[in-house]
Design an enzyme around this catalytic site. Structure first.
Site, PDB file in Angstrom:
ATOM      1  N   GLY A  18      -4.961  -2.027  -7.308  1.00 30.32           N
ATOM      2  CA  GLY A  18      -3.626  -2.531  -7.556  1.00 30.32           C
ATOM      3  C   GLY A  18      -3.504  -4.027  -7.413  1.00 30.32           C
ATOM      4  O   GLY A  18      -2.894  -4.700  -8.255  1.00 30.32           O
TER       5      GLY A  18
ATOM      6  N   ASP B 236     -16.570  -3.337  -6.008  1.00 28.75           N
ATOM      7  CA  ASP B 236     -15.842  -2.067  -5.945  1.00 28.75           C
ATOM      8  C   ASP B 236     -16.792  -0.947  -6.336  1.00 28.75           C
ATOM      9  O   ASP B 236     -17.397  -0.996  -7.410  1.00 28.75           O
ATOM     10  CB  ASP B 236     -14.622  -2.079  -6.877  1.00 28.75           C
ATOM     11  CG  ASP B 236     -13.586  -1.029  -6.499  1.00 28.75           C
ATOM     12  OD1 ASP B 236     -13.985   0.127  -6.251  1.00 28.75           O
ATOM     13  OD2 ASP B 236     -12.390  -1.368  -6.450  1.00 28.75           O
TER      14      ASP B 236
ATOM     15  N   GLN C  22      -0.908   4.114 -12.453  1.00 27.66           N
ATOM     16  CA  GLN C  22       0.496   3.755 -12.205  1.00 27.66           C
ATOM     17  C   GLN C  22       0.640   2.300 -11.777  1.00 27.66           C
ATOM     18  O   GLN C  22       1.698   1.698 -11.911  1.00 27.66           O
ATOM     19  CB  GLN C  22       1.058   4.708 -11.130  1.00 27.66           C
ATOM     20  CG  GLN C  22       2.401   4.340 -10.550  1.00 27.66           C
ATOM     21  CD  GLN C  22       2.270   3.893  -9.095  1.00 27.66           C
ATOM     22  OE1 GLN C  22       1.182   3.626  -8.605  1.00 27.66           O
ATOM     23  NE2 GLN C  22       3.407   3.811  -8.425  1.00 27.66           N
TER      24      GLN C  22
ATOM     25  N   ASP D   9      -7.382  -2.034   0.615  1.00 30.09           N
ATOM     26  CA  ASP D   9      -6.204  -1.280   1.039  1.00 30.09           C
ATOM     27  C   ASP D   9      -6.403  -0.570   2.371  1.00 30.09           C
ATOM     28  O   ASP D   9      -5.725   0.414   2.663  1.00 30.09           O
ATOM     29  CB  ASP D   9      -5.827  -0.250  -0.036  1.00 30.09           C
ATOM     30  CG  ASP D   9      -6.929   0.785  -0.265  1.00 30.09           C
ATOM     31  OD1 ASP D   9      -8.021   0.674   0.351  1.00 30.09           O
ATOM     32  OD2 ASP D   9      -6.711   1.718  -1.070  1.00 30.09           O
ATOM     33  N   ASN D  10      -7.345  -1.051   3.180  1.00 33.56           N
ATOM     34  CA  ASN D  10      -7.572  -0.394   4.463  1.00 33.56           C
ATOM     35  C   ASN D  10      -7.973  -1.417   5.515  1.00 33.56           C
ATOM     36  O   ASN D  10      -8.531  -2.470   5.195  1.00 33.56           O
ATOM     37  CB  ASN D  10      -8.642   0.698   4.335  1.00 33.56           C
ATOM     38  CG  ASN D  10      -9.990   0.143   3.947  1.00 33.56           C
ATOM     39  OD1 ASN D  10     -10.764  -0.291   4.786  1.00 33.56           O
ATOM     40  ND2 ASN D  10     -10.288   0.129   2.640  1.00 33.56           N
TER      41      ASN D  10
ATOM     42  N   CYS E 142      -1.271   3.804   1.155  1.00 35.93           N
ATOM     43  CA  CYS E 142      -0.483   4.007  -0.069  1.00 35.93           C
ATOM     44  C   CYS E 142      -0.597   5.444  -0.548  1.00 35.93           C
ATOM     45  O   CYS E 142       0.354   5.996  -1.107  1.00 35.93           O
ATOM     46  CB  CYS E 142      -0.947   3.051  -1.157  1.00 35.93           C
ATOM     47  SG  CYS E 142      -0.482   1.328  -0.873  1.00 35.93           S
TER      48      CYS E 142
ATOM     49  N   CYS F  56      -4.054  18.090   6.087  1.00 35.77           N
ATOM     50  CA  CYS F  56      -3.258  16.958   5.588  1.00 35.77           C
ATOM     51  C   CYS F  56      -3.828  16.612   4.217  1.00 35.77           C
ATOM     52  O   CYS F  56      -4.260  17.520   3.498  1.00 35.77           O
ATOM     53  CB  CYS F  56      -3.303  15.774   6.557  1.00 35.77           C
ATOM     54  SG  CYS F  56      -4.956  15.093   6.822  1.00 35.77           S
TER      55      CYS F  56
END
Length: 383
Positions: free
Chosen positions: A49, A70, A80, A138-139, A197, A342
């Site tokens: 993102g 990555d 999205q 993102d972590n 996220c 979860c």
């Protein structure tokens, strides 16, 4: 910021002058600034993102060398917000997808593709050849790793993060006297306190907005113009469309960064050993319709609306943490075998541990509902 000098003394070609004419018209950038961009090298850790707009606009600006780190593949739920990728790349390398889009946008950019995740084994080698680094992760473990590697190597770091409708941007380690990520976050939050996220959701345009701000800061550093977000944290709330600026100072009590550490253990201390079950074993129990099996789902209600396992009881993790649902769980577990799931298995493992402290025995479902979607129900939506 001093960029590498390769090609920096060569004049711009006629094609470059046409392509970057809008930059050349800016007195603050001009020909000299465009040459700096051409001579610069930037490493983007992550092309999701945040990395999508970052990479697109760095390439469009004429940054001469761009590195992409990555090791993930493009998934449907990425599209999205991760606008550098397209449907034709589903199931394929994100790094290669991003490199292909950059090549189509600006063939004058050299793109280094590193199809791997950043780790303590490769971080220093991957970062060392570049002038600056952009954090598109993102972590928390990777954010601390990127930061510490940049400090050890003396590389400026453009930081960005998003959650739901809110984002942050700052510039770390621009000089030896600049703050770094550990001045913003001296230690990681307790596991589960800040949902990812994937757990909490994110407004699709939010990473785009923050990634663009990161690209702006990178271009400013390279061309040495304007006032960078060094010592300042910009906080953006898209719901109210308010921008706030917080002052960020070096913490004099902060321990010096002398080496890389085990960041996963640093951010996510190992839980106590506990009983667990695979989704395949759980499915066999549920298909057998055993009377003594109870399955609880500790995800958030919004996650359960995306996908759920038939027959499970939704009891959000927060209600177990605050004690509100403990008696409900105790009642469900009376004379039964209690299983907890979860999304991926992390929150459920903590739930099992917490329930154990209340005298309630439970078994963790390894891999959570994501493993269920991959191994049991291929029609189930993944998020």
């Amino acid at each position: 910021m001093t960029t590498s000098s390769t090609g920096s003394n060569n004049d711009l070609t006629p094609a470059e002058r046409e392509r970057y004419s809008r930059h050349l018209l800016l007195p603050e950038v001009g020909t000299d600034g465009q040459k700096r961009l051409r001579a610069a090298s930037v490493l983007c850790v992550g092309c999701g993102g945040l990395g999508s707009p970052l990479l697109l606009y760095l390439a469009a600006a004429g940054v001469g060398r761009i590195g992409i780190v990555d090791g993930d593949v493009v998934e449907l739920s990425n599209l999205q917000r991760q606008v550098i990728h397209g449907e034709g790349w589903l199931g394929r390398s994100k790094a290669q997808s991003a490199a292909s889009r950059i090549a189509d946008l600006n063939s004058g950019c050299r793109v280094d593709v590193h199809e791997q995740m950043l780790s303590i084994e490769n971080a220093l080698d991957l970062i060392a050849p570049y002038d600056l680094v952009c954090d598109g992760t993102d972590n928390f473990p990777t954010r601390f790793l990127v930061n510490d590697a940049c400090v050890l190597l003396g590389k400026p770091l453009i930081y960005g993060s998003v959650q739901r409708f809110v984002g942050q941007v700052s510039v770390f380690n621009r000089t030896a006297d600049s703050p770094n990520y550990r001045d913003l976050l001296t230690e990681p939050p307790p596991p589960g306190e800040v949902p990812s996220c994937a757990e909490a959701g994110v407004m699709g345009v939010m990473p785009g907005l923050i990634g663009l701000l990161q690209a702006s800061e990178a271009i400013k550093l390279i061309t040495d113009i304007g006032l960078p977000l060094d010592g300042r944290l910009l906080v953006v709330d898209a719901l109210t469309m308010r921008f706030r600026e917080l002052t960020l100072k070096v913490d004099p009590a902060r321990q010096p960064i002398e080496n890389l550490i085990d960041y996963r253990q640093f951010c996510r201390p190992e839980l106590l050993a506990m009983d667990s079950i695979s989704v395949t074993e759980l499915n066999a129990l549920l298909e057998a319709e055993a009377d003594d099996v109870v399955l609880i789902d500790v995800r958030n209600p919004s996650e359960a609306e995306v996908a759920s396992i038939a027959g499970s009881h939704l009891i959000p993790m927060s209600t177990i943490e605050n004690g509100e649902a403990v008696d409900q769980v105790r009642s469900l577990a009376q004379g039964k075998r209690l299983y907890v799931h979860c999304k991926l298995g992390g929150r459920s493992a903590r739930a099992v541990q917490m329930l154990g402290s209340h005298g309630i025995e439970a078994i963790n479902v390894d891999g959570g509902i994501d493993a269920w979607a991959q191994l049991i129900d291929a029609e189930m939506a993944r998020y």
